[in-house]
Design a protein around this motif. Sequence first.
Motif, short mmCIF file in Angstrom:
data_model
loop_
_atom_site.label_atom_id
_atom_site.label_comp_id
_atom_site.label_asym_id
_atom_site.label_seq_id
_atom_site.Cartn_x
_atom_site.Cartn_y
_atom_site.Cartn_z
N GLU A 2 0.89 -1.04 -0.08
CA GLU A 2 -0.05 -0.09 -0.07
C GLU A 2 0.93 1.16 0.12
O GLU A 2 0.48 2.39 -0.67
N GLU A 3 1.94 1.33 0.84
CA GLU A 3 2.80 2.43 0.77
C GLU A 3 3.47 2.58 -0.63
O GLU A 3 3.50 3.80 -0.94
N LEU A 4 3.76 1.66 -1.37
CA LEU A 4 4.47 1.52 -2.56
C LEU A 4 3.26 2.08 -3.52
O LEU A 4 3.72 3.05 -4.49
N GLN A 6 0.86 4.05 -2.85
CA GLN A 6 0.72 5.57 -2.55
C GLN A 6 1.85 6.28 -3.26
O GLN A 6 1.56 7.47 -3.92
N LYS A 7 3.13 5.98 -3.07
CA LYS A 7 4.17 6.68 -3.54
C LYS A 7 4.07 6.62 -5.15
O LYS A 7 4.37 7.83 -5.58
#
Length: 113
Positions: A2-4, A6-7
């Motif tokens: 999820e962080e990837l 988002q980035k």
Amino acid sequence: MEELTQKISERLKLFTNLKDALTQLDEGAVSAFVEDAIDQARSDGFTDSNIVRGASFLAAHFCNLASNTNSNISKQQASVLSIEYFDRGGSDDYLIEYNRLKKSLTQNTIRFL
């Protein structure tokens, strides 16, 4: 993941030529394209240290195709005839940059122009 995602989604907003395409796609579609791009970039050899760069260009290519706002349409017009055609074999600048980055992986470095 999820962080990837988002980035990469944030990076897509940096491509000024992609703004119209992004407004035509809902958030779910963009997220799906980003996830597909991450999977493909991993398969192509991008690692955690450089996957955001590679997957961003690939996701931009997917969004560009899906929104059908491509700058590869050429038009010829004569007084009685007008012809529009798509050139570059379905490629765009985003895919060209992704492939260039992918090729540089064999040299163990990511090189930007």
